[in-house]
Design an enzyme around this catalytic site. Structure first.
Site, PDB file in Angstrom:
ATOM      1  N   GLY A  83      -1.292  14.106  18.219  1.00  0.00           N
ATOM      2  CA  GLY A  83      -1.249  12.643  18.121  1.00  0.00           C
ATOM      3  C   GLY A  83       0.142  12.188  17.739  1.00  0.00           C
ATOM      4  O   GLY A  83       0.583  12.421  16.618  1.00  0.00           O
TER       5      GLY A  83
ATOM      6  N   LYS B 281     -14.329  -1.481   6.055  1.00  0.00           N
ATOM      7  CA  LYS B 281     -13.703  -1.325   7.372  1.00  0.00           C
ATOM      8  C   LYS B 281     -14.241  -2.389   8.314  1.00  0.00           C
ATOM      9  O   LYS B 281     -15.386  -2.828   8.183  1.00  0.00           O
ATOM     10  CB  LYS B 281     -14.038   0.054   7.963  1.00  0.00           C
ATOM     11  CG  LYS B 281     -12.990   0.586   8.925  1.00  0.00           C
ATOM     12  CD  LYS B 281     -11.861   1.257   8.164  1.00  0.00           C
ATOM     13  CE  LYS B 281     -10.799   1.826   9.069  1.00  0.00           C
ATOM     14  NZ  LYS B 281      -9.805   2.586   8.287  1.00  0.00           N
TER      15      LYS B 281
ATOM     16  N   VAL C 188       2.345   7.044  13.185  1.00  0.00           N
ATOM     17  CA  VAL C 188       2.408   7.937  12.025  1.00  0.00           C
ATOM     18  C   VAL C 188       2.722   9.371  12.462  1.00  0.00           C
ATOM     19  O   VAL C 188       3.607  10.017  11.896  1.00  0.00           O
ATOM     20  CB  VAL C 188       1.094   7.894  11.211  1.00  0.00           C
ATOM     21  CG1 VAL C 188       1.191   8.813   9.998  1.00  0.00           C
ATOM     22  CG2 VAL C 188       0.776   6.463  10.763  1.00  0.00           C
TER      23      VAL C 188
HETATM   24  N1  PHE Z   1      -5.298   1.900   8.317  1.00  0.00           N
HETATM   25  C1  PHE Z   1      -5.202   1.828   6.883  1.00  0.00           C
HETATM   26  C2  PHE Z   1      -5.980   2.990   6.271  1.00  0.00           C
HETATM   27  O1  PHE Z   1      -6.806   3.586   6.919  1.00  0.00           O
HETATM   28  C3  PHE Z   1      -5.765   0.537   6.447  1.00  0.00           C
HETATM   29  C4  PHE Z   1      -4.943  -0.343   5.572  1.00  0.00           C
HETATM   30  C5  PHE Z   1      -3.584  -0.201   5.411  1.00  0.00           C
HETATM   31  C6  PHE Z   1      -5.607  -1.287   4.870  1.00  0.00           C
HETATM   32  C7  PHE Z   1      -2.912  -1.019   4.552  1.00  0.00           C
HETATM   33  C8  PHE Z   1      -4.946  -2.116   4.015  1.00  0.00           C
HETATM   34  C9  PHE Z   1      -3.591  -1.968   3.875  1.00  0.00           C
HETATM   35  O2  PHE Z   1      -5.802   3.340   5.130  1.00  0.00           O
END
Ligand code: PHE
Length: 363
Positions: free
Chosen positions: A187, A87, A191
């Site tokens: 939220g 991350k 999404v």
């Molecule tokens: N925000 C996505 C997750 O938490 C991160 C992500 C998405 C990383 C697509 C790479 C490709 O899963």
């Protein structure tokens, strides 16, 4: 707020070798702190989004990056992706996020921080970043997912993430022999709103909440009731869908919760792993967020690395429902929480790995 590069830069090999890398730096252009954490590359190069948001302190941001990177490792392992977890977090002070040239400088700095890891980690969009941001990062490093389709990437991951959540909801309902007639969605971002629409389309009565009052209009369009976040978390509903940031479900909250099941796309929904046991003890079924939220990464990897067709990628995202069913069955037959079943399964997968991808570039 700035980290001390000499002590914080690339501390490797902490306890149990996790995290494998903690790369903390101050952007040379932006002057802003950037933390890149690689939790594990045992199953393959680490994957995880880039989060730009306000934290109380730099230290809080780094701690969050560590927890989120570990969750990404579990997510990739459980959903059968040959990737590890990582991350990036840019912990901002309160106030508006950087825009214009300042934002561009920050994104280029992030690109350099990722490039310094030589492919052990690839990023993607997350809270506070967009596919267009990914294109700016890509001007410094190829280890980036989800650039806009017009730029050669797989685009916004919100839709596949939401589809994965809806597939998980169907699997949970079947497993519990329930029809989710009422749900509270907390939220209404990219999404959460899509999940709310999917639920509304199947006739579920919706309660919605968001700290951002501007999202109220979207709730009204869906015919959903709007209430304060604190009330939505305590609502008497069949299903609670956490779809916002922050560790919303706390140990203290559990005793006041009136829902039967909790399932949503937010990463790290619980304040502490032990809270999963608390939910279980209160008879509330919590579907592990690491499985439920995997649609985005599954889709991005399928399209950008495995050259899958849109239909094949969609099928892989829909398999999240089967993965969740396996975990729920395992939990039921052994008499413990789904969280524990997920953790044990991920632990076994990581322990059994022959270490094929460790340190290898994303390719
Ligand atoms: N925000 C996505 C997750 O938490 C991160 C992500 C998405 C990383 C697509 C790479 C490709 O899963």
């Amino acid at each position: 707020m700035s980290p001390n590069e000499k002590t914080a830069n690339s501390i490797q090999g902490e306890t149990n070798s996790r995290p494998e890398v903690l790369h903390a730096t101050t952007g040379t252009r932006s002057g802003l702190p950037i933390a890149v954490v690689v939790d594990s590359t045992v199953l393959g190069p680490a994957l995880g989004g880039c989060r730009i948001m306000a934290y109380h302190s730099w230290r809080d941001g780094v701690a969050d990056a560590q927890r989120l990177a570990a969750a990404m490792a579990e997510k990739c392992a459980l959903t059968g992706l040959a990737y590890g977890g990582g991350k990036t977090v840019v912990p901002l002070a309160a106030g508006p996020p950087p825009a214009g040239d300042q934002r561009r400088d920050l994104l280029l700095d992030i690109g350099d921080a990722i490039a310094a890891l030589g492919g052990r980690y690839a990023t993607g969009p997350d809270v506070g970043t967009t596919p267009v941001d990914m294109s700016v990062i890509a001007s410094r490093t190829p280890h980036v997912f989800c650039r806009p389709v017009a730029h050669g990437g797989s685009g916004d991951s919100s839709s596949p993430t939401a589809e994965g959540v809806l597939s998980a909801i169907r699997a949970l309902a079947a497993h519990q022999h329930l029809r989710f007639t009422t749900a509270a969605v907390v939220g209404l971002g990219g999404v959460g709103l899509r999940v709310a629409r999917g639920l509304a389309a199947t006739g579920t009565r919706l309660l919605t909440a968001d700290i951002d009052e501007r999202r109220r209009g979207a709730a009204e369009e869906l015919g959903a009731a709007w209430l304060p976040v604190a009330d939505a978390l305590r609502a008497e509903v069949d299903l609670l869908v956490p779809a916002a940031t922050g560790e919303m479900i706390t140990r203290d909250l559990v005793a006041q919760m009136r829902c039967r099941c909790v399932l949503g796309p937010a990463n790290n929904q619980l304040d502490d792993p032990e809270t999963a046991e608390e939910l279980h003890a209160h008879g509330i079924t919590w579907a592990p967020d690491t499985v439920v939220s995997a649609g985005g990464v599954i889709h991005a990897v399928a399209i950008e690395r495995e050259r899958a067709t849109a239909q094949q990628a969609h099928q892989r995202v829909m398999a999240i429902g089967d993965t969740l069913t396996t975990i729920l069955n395992e939990a039921r037959s052994r008499g413990f929480s789904p969280a524990r079943a997920a953790q044990e399964r991920a632990g076994t997968l990581l322990a059994q790995a022959p270490n094929p991808g460790r340190g290898a570039p994303v390719g």
